[in-house]
Design an enzyme around this catalytic site. Structure first.
Site, PDB file in Angstrom:
ATOM      1  N   CYS A 264       0.831  -1.206   0.000  1.00  9.71           N
ATOM      2  CA  CYS A 264       0.000   0.000   0.000  1.00  9.71           C
ATOM      3  C   CYS A 264       0.871   1.265   0.000  1.00  9.71           C
ATOM      4  O   CYS A 264       1.545   1.536  -0.986  1.00  9.71           O
ATOM      5  CB  CYS A 264      -0.974  -0.039   1.178  1.00  9.71           C
ATOM      6  SG  CYS A 264      -2.419   1.032   0.963  1.00  9.71           S
TER       7      CYS A 264
ATOM      8  N   HIS B 124      -3.664  -6.056   1.604  1.00  8.67           N
ATOM      9  CA  HIS B 124      -3.536  -6.212   3.051  1.00  8.67           C
ATOM     10  C   HIS B 124      -4.044  -7.589   3.443  1.00  8.67           C
ATOM     11  O   HIS B 124      -4.548  -8.336   2.616  1.00  8.67           O
ATOM     12  CB  HIS B 124      -4.367  -5.149   3.779  1.00  8.67           C
ATOM     13  CG  HIS B 124      -3.957  -3.742   3.482  1.00  8.67           C
ATOM     14  ND1 HIS B 124      -2.762  -3.209   3.911  1.00  8.67           N
ATOM     15  CD2 HIS B 124      -4.597  -2.752   2.806  1.00  8.67           C
ATOM     16  CE1 HIS B 124      -2.687  -1.942   3.518  1.00  8.67           C
ATOM     17  NE2 HIS B 124      -3.779  -1.645   2.835  1.00  8.67           N
TER      18      HIS B 124
END
Length: 246
Positions: free
Chosen positions: A92, A196
């Site tokens: 991310c 994630h």
């Protein structure tokens, strides 16, 4: 495993928003199952980045992301160690940081570390939030089973030179968000992704690829793979109906 391995979770005080530090714990546990010596380090932003074999970067908010990028550029250790062959897993905000540039809070471009030829800009549409399913290409250095994860980002990441290739191609979700249908990026032993989960807990084959790049050796993971398939089927709605006994 024939030698020790050092795993550094980079700047957990700045890049710890989504629990991606768990990737370091997964690597340490799976490396420990191979025997040998494992050292898992938390590398805070107020200290010099330690020497390590594997570096894990996680997600973070806009301000801390800029601070993390500036510190990593000024420190220089991450770029040097990556050039020497250390493995980098960046998730991310971390993925955007190891690219060439990413947007600050006001949308202006901020310099990245430059390990991947990836330019990230602010996306024009809705924020990408939800489950992702993505497939890697057979025959690549990172060919893997189907990847799953949870994305939560507003960035649009575009890959540049041919030596930076997609990690995978999205079959469910957004991924890089640049219209290419791709997710993440790979160059050498540097991996960037929006997934994630932590991503290595949900995709143990990816964890083993990271360890293989750093150490070599394989590990049987049939039990974890069965759990991963269960989650994948629940996400995509492809669970098969059981036949009723006659």
């Amino acid at each position: 495993m024939t030698r020790s391995v050092r795993i550094a979770v980079v700047y957990p005080d700045l890049l710890g928003t989504y629990g991606d530090g768990g990737n370091g714990a997964i690597l340490a546990r799976r490396a420990g199952w191979r025997g040998g010596t494992v050292e898992l380090l938390a590398a805070p932003s107020d200290a010099a980045l330690p020497e390590a074999d594997i570096y894990c970067l996680g997600g973070g908010e806009d301000g801390p992301q800029v601070r993390a990028a500036r510190s990593l550029i000024d420190d220089g250790t991450l770029a040097r160690r990556a050039a020497d062959g250390a493995v980098v897993l960046a998730v991310c905000a971390g993925y955007q940081i190891v690219g060439t540039s990413f947007p600050a809070a006001d949308g202006s471009p901020h310099e990245g570390v430059g390990l991947l030829d990836v330019v990230t800009t602010k996306g024009l549409g809705a924020r990408a939030v939800g489950e992702v399913v993505a497939e890697t290409e057979a025959g690549t250095s990172h060919a893997l089973p189907i990847l799953t994860g949870f994305e939560n980002h507003g960035g649009q990441s575009t890959l540049g030179s041919p030596d930076t290739v997609p990690l995978a191609h999205v079959t469910h979700g957004v991924g890089n968000g640049d219209g290419s249908g791709t997710e993440g990026a790979v160059k050498g032993r540097v991996i960037g992704t929006y997934l994630h989960g932590p991503v290595l807990a949900r995709n143990p084959a990816l964890a083993d690829l990271v360890l293989a790049w750093a150490l070599g050796d394989d590990l049987d993971d049939s039990a974890a793979e069965a759990l991963r398939r269960e989650r994948l089927e629940a996400t995509t709605g492809r669970r098969r109906r059981r036949r009723r006994p006659r």
